[in-house]
Design an enzyme around this catalytic site. Structure first.
Site, PDB file in Angstrom:
ATOM      1  N   LYS A 107      42.584  32.670  29.360  1.00 36.42           N
ATOM      2  CA  LYS A 107      42.526  31.623  30.412  1.00 36.42           C
ATOM      3  C   LYS A 107      41.379  31.848  31.390  1.00 36.42           C
ATOM      4  CE  LYS A 107      45.854  34.775  31.458  1.00 36.42           C
ATOM      5  NZ  LYS A 107      46.991  35.278  30.728  1.00 36.42           N
ATOM      6  N   VAL A 134      47.611  29.123  28.251  1.00 40.95           N
ATOM      7  CA  VAL A 134      48.429  28.584  29.346  1.00 40.95           C
ATOM      8  C   VAL A 134      49.896  28.707  28.972  1.00 40.95           C
ATOM      9  CG1 VAL A 134      48.929  26.580  30.792  1.00 40.95           C
ATOM     10  CG2 VAL A 134      46.608  26.925  29.914  1.00 40.95           C
ATOM     11  N   GLY A 136      51.648  31.100  27.761  1.00 39.10           N
ATOM     12  CA  GLY A 136      51.961  31.926  26.584  1.00 39.10           C
ATOM     13  C   GLY A 136      52.486  31.156  25.389  1.00 39.10           C
ATOM     14  N   ASP A 203      46.004  34.123  38.729  1.00 41.80           N
ATOM     15  CA  ASP A 203      46.354  33.866  37.323  1.00 41.80           C
ATOM     16  C   ASP A 203      46.920  32.447  37.167  1.00 41.80           C
ATOM     17  OD1 ASP A 203      47.047  34.863  34.523  1.00 41.80           O
ATOM     18  OD2 ASP A 203      49.033  34.323  35.274  1.00 41.80           O
ATOM     19  N   LYS A 207      45.294  29.009  34.952  1.00 43.94           N
ATOM     20  CA  LYS A 207      46.046  28.175  34.005  1.00 43.94           C
ATOM     21  C   LYS A 207      46.122  26.735  34.512  1.00 43.94           C
ATOM     22  CE  LYS A 207      48.721  32.229  32.730  1.00 43.94           C
ATOM     23  NZ  LYS A 207      49.904  33.010  33.098  1.00 43.94           N
ATOM     24  N   GLY A 304      53.820  38.206  26.687  1.00 40.61           N
ATOM     25  CA  GLY A 304      54.393  39.161  25.734  1.00 40.61           C
ATOM     26  C   GLY A 304      53.719  39.008  24.389  1.00 40.61           C
TER      27      GLY A 304
HETATM   28  N1  LIG Z   1      49.541  40.162  27.159  1.00 43.85           N
HETATM   29  C1  LIG Z   1      50.063  38.955  27.276  1.00 43.85           C
HETATM   30  O1  LIG Z   1      51.276  38.783  27.363  1.00 43.85           O
HETATM   31  C2  LIG Z   1      49.159  37.737  27.291  1.00 43.85           C
HETATM   32  C3  LIG Z   1      49.718  36.453  27.398  1.00 43.85           C
HETATM   33  C4  LIG Z   1      48.901  35.319  27.368  1.00 43.85           C
HETATM   34  C5  LIG Z   1      47.540  35.493  27.256  1.00 43.85           C
HETATM   35  N2  LIG Z   1      47.004  36.764  27.176  1.00 43.85           N
HETATM   36  C6  LIG Z   1      45.554  36.883  27.056  1.00 43.85           C
HETATM   37  O2  LIG Z   1      45.248  37.489  25.807  1.00 43.85           O
HETATM   38  C7  LIG Z   1      44.066  38.274  25.914  1.00 43.85           C
HETATM   39  C8  LIG Z   1      44.353  39.701  25.442  1.00 43.85           C
HETATM   40  O3  LIG Z   1      45.362  40.255  26.274  1.00 43.85           O
HETATM   41  P1  LIG Z   1      46.107  41.627  25.888  1.00 43.85           P
HETATM   42  O4  LIG Z   1      47.249  41.744  26.831  1.00 43.85           O
HETATM   43  O5  LIG Z   1      46.367  41.706  24.439  1.00 43.85           O
HETATM   44  O6  LIG Z   1      44.978  42.692  26.295  1.00 43.85           O
HETATM   45  P2  LIG Z   1      44.905  44.232  25.943  1.00 43.85           P
HETATM   46  O7  LIG Z   1      46.229  44.757  25.488  1.00 43.85           O
HETATM   47  O8  LIG Z   1      44.227  44.916  27.073  1.00 43.85           O
HETATM   48  O9  LIG Z   1      43.924  44.285  24.660  1.00 43.85           O
HETATM   49  C9  LIG Z   1      42.546  44.061  24.764  1.00 43.85           C
HETATM   50  C10 LIG Z   1      41.916  44.456  23.431  1.00 43.85           C
HETATM   51  O10 LIG Z   1      40.508  44.172  23.525  1.00 43.85           O
HETATM   52  C11 LIG Z   1      39.789  45.279  22.997  1.00 43.85           C
HETATM   53  N3  LIG Z   1      38.491  45.352  23.639  1.00 43.85           N
HETATM   54  C12 LIG Z   1      38.189  45.546  24.930  1.00 43.85           C
HETATM   55  N4  LIG Z   1      36.858  45.578  25.113  1.00 43.85           N
HETATM   56  C13 LIG Z   1      36.300  45.405  23.886  1.00 43.85           C
HETATM   57  C14 LIG Z   1      34.983  45.349  23.398  1.00 43.85           C
HETATM   58  N5  LIG Z   1      33.934  45.500  24.209  1.00 43.85           N
HETATM   59  N6  LIG Z   1      34.801  45.194  22.067  1.00 43.85           N
HETATM   60  C15 LIG Z   1      35.834  45.054  21.226  1.00 43.85           C
HETATM   61  N7  LIG Z   1      37.125  45.080  21.639  1.00 43.85           N
HETATM   62  C16 LIG Z   1      37.349  45.265  22.937  1.00 43.85           C
HETATM   63  C17 LIG Z   1      40.640  46.499  23.302  1.00 43.85           C
HETATM   64  O11 LIG Z   1      40.289  47.556  22.410  1.00 43.85           O
HETATM   65  P3  LIG Z   1      41.040  48.995  22.402  1.00 43.85           P
HETATM   66  O12 LIG Z   1      42.471  48.684  22.017  1.00 43.85           O
HETATM   67  O13 LIG Z   1      40.354  49.777  21.354  1.00 43.85           O
HETATM   68  O14 LIG Z   1      40.903  49.537  23.782  1.00 43.85           O
HETATM   69  C18 LIG Z   1      42.055  45.927  23.075  1.00 43.85           C
HETATM   70  O15 LIG Z   1      42.419  46.072  21.733  1.00 43.85           O
HETATM   71  C19 LIG Z   1      43.630  38.159  27.390  1.00 43.85           C
HETATM   72  O16 LIG Z   1      42.677  37.129  27.520  1.00 43.85           O
HETATM   73  C20 LIG Z   1      44.923  37.769  28.104  1.00 43.85           C
HETATM   74  O17 LIG Z   1      44.680  37.046  29.297  1.00 43.85           O
HETATM   75  C21 LIG Z   1      47.779  37.869  27.190  1.00 43.85           C
END
Ligand SMILES: NC(=O)c1ccc[n+]([C@@H]2O[C@H](COP(=O)([O-])OP(=O)(O)OC[C@H]3O[C@@H](n4cnc5c(N)ncnc54)[C@H](OP(=O)(O)O)[C@@H]3O)[C@@H](O)[C@H]2O)c1
Length: 437
Positions: A107, A134, A136, A203, A207, A304
């Site tokens: 987002k 937006v 999830g 945040d 959204k 999640g």
């Molecule tokens: N978590 C949620 O519930 C949720 C919900 C809705 C939307 N989102 C969105 O989904 C996206 C991901 O969220 P997340 O929670 O999954 O994040 P996260 O757990 O922090 O994972 C980020 C991933 O990106 C990788 N990464 C970081 N820098 C990088 C680079 N330079 N090159 C290649 N890979 C790289 C990391 O690698 P390493 O693992 O090797 O460190 C990790 O695997 C975000 O935009 C977030 O806003 C998340």
């Protein structure tokens, strides 16, 4: 059967690893639904050695997601890195420019660069899907972009941040302070170590800016959002809201008004009997009001790994089902070049009911002075009650006012006047009341 759809996943964290796992575990079902296999043929993250809880060894590893976007043998680039600049933006741009479909949950990226990226996608004739960005797992983008064709949206609002809703829900249920619940939420992993981004409304604003563009056909204007967080909500507010038949929620609201479009994020009182007031804990909800459909409320898990992966995979499956040569619909419901400039309505002209809680010296004439300030600013009161503050602060009283519909400008002027009169012993609290069915 058609050739397999080749997917590259950049980012294998909470969401990325879940996407890879579900694509593996549900491969046969997805093939039946899409009429072709979906295979993960490339992946990228920072640490190639980290255990992701899913075997991605058959996919080609890329240290650099931009290189993967440009050179991997993939049809779809799935960006799950996060952040509004850096590798996320560069890789999404590179993938679109290389003529590959993109799916993202980001987002922050869309709020800042969504229109520019949509222009590239539309020029290249590829899809930029972002259902997970937006609320999830809630399919709100599809609903607004596809299922509501022909509808004119008048207002869209929602609980778009699970952390804030979790904190407010527990404050009300347990009668404990914001600080206590926040610490507990951090311990349980519901809030970040630095919670500012969630609790101060950023945040939600990201959204909301995307929903506003879909609702009103305007360019995304994430920097033009009025924003107040929940950190100054007290037990006194929550109790007073309950006594008056309201519950406090952090809402993002976008609304068409005579002077433009209002975009605002702030703690809001909604009637306890309304549907949105029943949305508790980390659950999200989005309400959409239109001329043809009327009111619609979607509610469900807003974050999640699995819930977010569900939305990402829905986007990937749409691409798998689309046929070569098929003209894809525009990213924000209208061609990006036709999105209108965002015309901002000034917050001062916001019209609505207000809750005002004042802590005042317990002396003769204060109540009358407050009522006069309200009358001087043409504010009509639905109720005004005062009660003693017990304990050490016995020389103080709390005055709670609920207004009929008035304007933000009038309320600010009245409260400034009351503050200047010197009757207050604490900061005044003003919370907007939102109409909700
Ligand atoms: N978590 C949620 O519930 C949720 C919900 C809705 C939307 N989102 C969105 O989904 C996206 C991901 O969220 P997340 O929670 O999954 O994040 P996260 O757990 O922090 O994972 C980020 C991933 O990106 C990788 N990464 C970081 N820098 C990088 C680079 N330079 N090159 C290649 N890979 C790289 C990391 O690698 P390493 O693992 O090797 O460190 C990790 O695997 C975000 O935009 C977030 O806003 C998340």
């Amino acid at each position: 059967m058609a050739e397999a759809l080749r997917v590259g996943i950049a980012g294998l964290g909470t969401v990325g690893a879940s996407v890879a796992r579900v694509l593996h575990d549900k491969a046969a079902e997805l093939t039946r639904q899409c009429g072709r296999d979906i295979v993960v043929s490339a992946v990228s993250a920072r640490d190639p050695k980290r255990d992701r809880g899913v075997d991605v060894s058959s996919a080609k590893w890329f240290d650099d997601p931009v290189k993967m976007a440009q050179t991997a043998d993939i049809d779809v680039f799935v960006e799950l890195i996060g952040g509004d600049e850096g590798p996320a933006r560069l890789s999404v741009k590179a993938a679109l420019e290389a003529g590959r479909h993109v799916v993202t949950a980001n987002k922050a990226l869309l709020a800042k660069h969504g229109v520019a990226l949509a222009e590239i996608a539309e020029k290249k004739g590829v899809l930029l899907n972002y259902e997970a960005a937006v609320a999830g797992g809630i399919p709100v983008i599809k609903t607004m972009r596809e299922a509501m064709a022909g509808n004119s949206v008048t207002r869209v609002f929602g609980i778009l941040n699970g952390t804030c809703n979790y904190i407010l829900t527990r404050m009300e249920a347990e009668g404990v302070s914001f600080d206590v619940v926040l610490k507990d939420a951090q311990r349980l992993g519901y809030a970040e170590a630095d919670p500012t981004f969630d609790i101060e409304g950023h945040d939600t604003a990201h959204k909301l800016s995307i929903l506003t563009s879909l609702a009103f056909g305007t360019k995304i204007a994430a920097n033009d959002i009025y924003m107040e967080g929940i950190s100054n909500i007290t037990q006194a507010d929550i109790r007073a809201a309950g006594d008056l038949g309201y519950r406090i929620k952090l809402l993002g609201v976008a609304q068409r008004t005579e002077s433009g479009i209002e975009q605002r994020v702030h703690p809001t009182m909604v009637p306890t009997a309304s549907v949105i007031a029943q949305v508790h804990g980390v659950t999200n909800a989005v309400a959409i009001e239109t001329d043809i459909l009327g009111e619609l409320l979607l509610s469900g898990p807003g974050a999640g790994g699995n819930a977010t992966a569900s939305a990402v995979i829905g986007d990937v499956a749409d691409i798998a089902k689309s046929r070569p040569g098929f003209q894809h619909g525009p990213v924000f419901g209208r061609p990006a070049k036709e999105l209108k400039p965002y015309k901002k309505a000034q917050m001062r002209s916001h019209a609505g009911g207000y809750f005002i809680r004042l802590t005042v010296h317990d002396r003769i004439g204060v109540f009358a002075a407050i009522a006069k300030r309200m009358a001087d600013n043409d504010i009509s009161l639905e109720s005004i009650v005062q009660h003693a503050v017990s304990g050490e602060a016995a020389a103080q009283k709390t005055v709670i006012l609920v207004t009929h519909e008035t304007t933000e400008a009038a309320v600010r002027k009245a409260v400034d006047g009351i503050t200047r009169d010197g009757h207050l012993t604490d900061k005044p609290q003003v919370i907007r009341i939102e109409r909700a069915g």
